[in-house]
Design a protein around this motif. Sequence first.
Motif, mmCIF file in Angstrom:
data_model
loop_
_atom_site.group_PDB
_atom_site.id
_atom_site.type_symbol
_atom_site.label_atom_id
_atom_site.label_comp_id
_atom_site.label_asym_id
_atom_site.label_seq_id
_atom_site.Cartn_x
_atom_site.Cartn_y
_atom_site.Cartn_z
ATOM 1 N N ALA A 1 -8.002 6.066 1.321
ATOM 2 C CA ALA A 1 -6.751 5.943 2.068
ATOM 3 C C ALA A 1 -6.871 4.677 2.913
ATOM 4 O O ALA A 1 -7.495 4.699 3.972
ATOM 5 C CB ALA A 1 -6.512 7.167 2.940
ATOM 6 N N PRO A 2 -6.310 3.567 2.450
ATOM 7 C CA PRO A 2 -6.634 2.273 3.050
ATOM 8 C C PRO A 2 -6.307 2.099 4.524
ATOM 9 O O PRO A 2 -7.063 1.464 5.252
ATOM 10 C CB PRO A 2 -5.811 1.290 2.196
ATOM 11 N N ASP A 3 -5.194 2.657 5.022
ATOM 12 C CA ASP A 3 -4.754 2.308 6.372
ATOM 13 C C ASP A 3 -4.650 3.472 7.343
ATOM 14 O O ASP A 3 -4.489 3.263 8.541
ATOM 15 C CB ASP A 3 -3.392 1.607 6.308
ATOM 16 N N LEU A 4 -4.692 4.693 6.856
ATOM 17 C CA LEU A 4 -4.669 5.863 7.724
ATOM 18 C C LEU A 4 -5.772 6.811 7.275
ATOM 19 O O LEU A 4 -6.077 6.884 6.083
ATOM 20 C CB LEU A 4 -3.316 6.591 7.633
ATOM 21 N N ARG B 1 -5.328 -1.880 -1.978
ATOM 22 C CA ARG B 1 -4.578 -2.376 -0.830
ATOM 23 C C ARG B 1 -3.800 -3.647 -1.182
ATOM 24 O O ARG B 1 -2.660 -3.838 -0.754
ATOM 25 C CB ARG B 1 -5.552 -2.654 0.315
ATOM 26 N N GLU B 2 -4.399 -4.503 -1.989
ATOM 27 C CA GLU B 2 -3.752 -5.767 -2.360
ATOM 28 C C GLU B 2 -2.503 -5.518 -3.218
ATOM 29 O O GLU B 2 -1.487 -6.202 -3.080
ATOM 30 C CB GLU B 2 -4.728 -6.664 -3.106
ATOM 31 N N ILE B 3 -2.585 -4.547 -4.108
ATOM 32 C CA ILE B 3 -1.438 -4.231 -4.968
ATOM 33 C C ILE B 3 -0.267 -3.734 -4.131
ATOM 34 O O ILE B 3 0.888 -4.118 -4.360
ATOM 35 C CB ILE B 3 -1.828 -3.191 -6.038
ATOM 36 N N GLN B 4 -0.545 -2.902 -3.137
ATOM 37 C CA GLN B 4 0.514 -2.414 -2.253
ATOM 38 C C GLN B 4 1.176 -3.580 -1.525
ATOM 39 O O GLN B 4 2.404 -3.698 -1.490
ATOM 40 C CB GLN B 4 -0.061 -1.403 -1.254
ATOM 41 N N GLY C 1 5.219 3.132 3.936
ATOM 42 C CA GLY C 1 4.155 2.183 4.233
ATOM 43 C C GLY C 1 2.783 2.631 3.787
ATOM 44 O O GLY C 1 1.848 1.831 3.735
ATOM 45 N N GLN C 2 2.640 3.922 3.482
ATOM 46 C CA GLN C 2 1.357 4.437 3.008
ATOM 47 C C GLN C 2 1.384 4.766 1.512
ATOM 48 O O GLN C 2 0.567 5.545 1.031
ATOM 49 C CB GLN C 2 0.977 5.679 3.804
ATOM 50 N N ALA C 3 2.319 4.158 0.795
ATOM 51 C CA ALA C 3 2.490 4.470 -0.628
ATOM 52 C C ALA C 3 1.601 3.610 -1.520
ATOM 53 O O ALA C 3 2.025 3.136 -2.578
ATOM 54 C CB ALA C 3 3.953 4.309 -1.025
ATOM 55 N N HIS C 4 0.354 3.409 -1.125
ATOM 56 C CA HIS C 4 -0.553 2.565 -1.906
ATOM 57 C C HIS C 4 -0.727 3.102 -3.321
ATOM 58 O O HIS C 4 -0.617 2.354 -4.310
ATOM 59 C CB HIS C 4 -1.919 2.478 -1.218
ATOM 60 N N TRP C 5 -1.007 4.395 -3.431
ATOM 61 C CA TRP C 5 -1.258 4.969 -4.763
ATOM 62 C C TRP C 5 0.024 4.993 -5.591
ATOM 63 O O TRP C 5 -0.019 4.815 -6.810
ATOM 64 C CB TRP C 5 -1.833 6.377 -4.617
ATOM 65 N N SER C 6 1.139 5.175 -4.931
ATOM 66 C CA SER C 6 2.420 5.158 -5.634
ATOM 67 C C SER C 6 2.719 3.775 -6.202
ATOM 68 O O SER C 6 3.157 3.637 -7.347
ATOM 69 C CB SER C 6 3.533 5.590 -4.672
#
Length: 473
Positions: free
Chosen positions: A268-271, A304-307, A404-409
Motif C-alpha cells: 500500500a504505497p501511500d497509506l 506507485r509510478e503507474i498510478q 487517490g489510493q487507487a494504485h492497484w486499480s
Amino acid sequence: MASTPLWQLSATELSSRIQSGEISAVEAVRSSVERMHAVNPGLNAVVTDLSASALERAAALDAATGPKGPLHGVPVTIKINIDQKGEASSNGVVALKDLVAPDDAPLVKNLLDAGAVVIGRTNVPEFSRRCDTDNPLFGRTWNPWGKHLSAGGSSGGAGSAVAAGIGALAHGNDIGGSLRFPAAGNGVVTVKPGMGRIPVYNPSAGAERGMLAQQMSAQGLLARSARDLHLSMPTMIAPDARDPFHVPLPWRGPALEGPLKVGFSLEAPDLPLHPEVEKGVLAAKAALEEAGYVVEEVTAPSLREIQFDGRSALMTESFALMAEDVAKYGSPAIVAVFEENYRRSPRVEMTKLMELLAKRTFYARQWSVLMEEYPLFLSPFHPLPFYAPGRDAEGPEGLRETIGQAHWSTVGNYLGLPAGNMPARLAEFPEGPKPVSVQILGRRWREDLVVDAMVAIEDRLGTLSSQLWSRMG
C-alpha cells in the motif's frame, strides 16, 4: 420451508431453471421487478424503470420457439451512460437529460441477443467521473449495507442494484475503477475486461473519446456470484463493426500447465494497509492455496509510478477534452472534484505527455514479463475499508483516501489488463458493516483465468448476499 424468491437466485441458477422450463421468463422478470419496486425507493439505484417493457419482452421470449440464448429471461440493468434505443443517455448531467439514444450500443445489443431482459437503467455521478454516485438530475444512490457507506462510482447504481437483488446482472463500465469501486463497496463481484475485449460505441455520442480514454475504459458486468461472469461475459464479447479496435478472441483461452502460480502483494504505497483489509487478502490467499494455486509474494512492478503517470496522462487528456463541458454544464460539486483532481494529478505539457504515453509501454512490458511466470496477481483493491458517501468531494484528504489510493486499480486500466474484484469478508465497524474486497489482475486477455480464481475463492469463502438481505429485511 418457503422456496427461495426468484430475485435471490444467481443468473446461472435463473438461466438453468428457465432453460429447463421449470420457471418462465415472466416469472423471473416479475420477481426482480417486484423486488425493484420494494427496495429501490430507499436506494435510488435504478433511475429509469423499464418494468412494463421488460414484462412484455419476457412474455415474448416465453412465446418464442427455437433455441434459447444463454441469458434467456435473465433480468439485467444498464448504466445510464450507455445507449439503449429510445432511452436518454444523460450521464447524470441535467443538460443531457433529453439525449435520447437512436440505437443500442453494441453491448446492449449483445445482451439482448443473448436473451437478457432490461428492467431498468442505473444511476451514475455527473459525467461518470467520481467514485461516489450523486448528481443533480437524479440525486444520490445509497448503498444497501447502510447510509454509512458510499455506493461507489461511477457504476454505483449498478452495484447497489445487483447487491440488493434488483436484477441478476448489472452493466457497468470502468476507466479508473468504476466497476471495481462499486463491487468493493456493495460486496459484489466483477471483472474489468482487458483493452478491446468488449466492443464499445455510443450512437448518441457527438464526438469520439480521447485515445487514452478509449484504451483505458472497459465495459463489464457486476454480479452476486463469480460463476455468473462465466455465463454472461462471453455474450458481451461478440464483435461489432462499430468498434474497429475490438479484439475478437474467445472467452476461454488455452489451458495453462498447472499448478497455476499467483503473484501476491500487500503493498500500500501511500497509506498503511488497514488490518481488516489485510485479513481479507490473506483469506483470499489461503482459499487459492487450498484450491491448488501456488501463491508467492512478489514485488509489484512500478506500482506507485503507474498510478502517478496514468492519472497525470488521463487528467491531461480529460482537461483538454472535457473541462469546458464540465465547467459549463456541471454542478459546483463536480467542478470542485475536477479541480481537486487536477491539483492532485497536474496537467502536463505536450512533450511530457508524449513521454508519459511512451513509458506506458515500459510499464506494460514489466507486467507482461512478470505474468509469464505469474498469470494472476492477488492484492488489496484499496488499502482502507470503504468510505462514506461524499468522501471524494471533501477536499484533498477526501480525494486522497478514495480515488487517490487507487494504485492497484490504475494498473488494470492504464496497462489494459483484466482485473477482478470480489468480497473476501465482511468487517464490522461501529458505524456499521463494510464488505472487504480483493483484486486479482490477470494476464492480458485472460479474463477467464481471473474468473476461475474468483470462483475458487468464492467456493471457500462464500458470498455476502444472504447476510445483506437478512439485514435489509
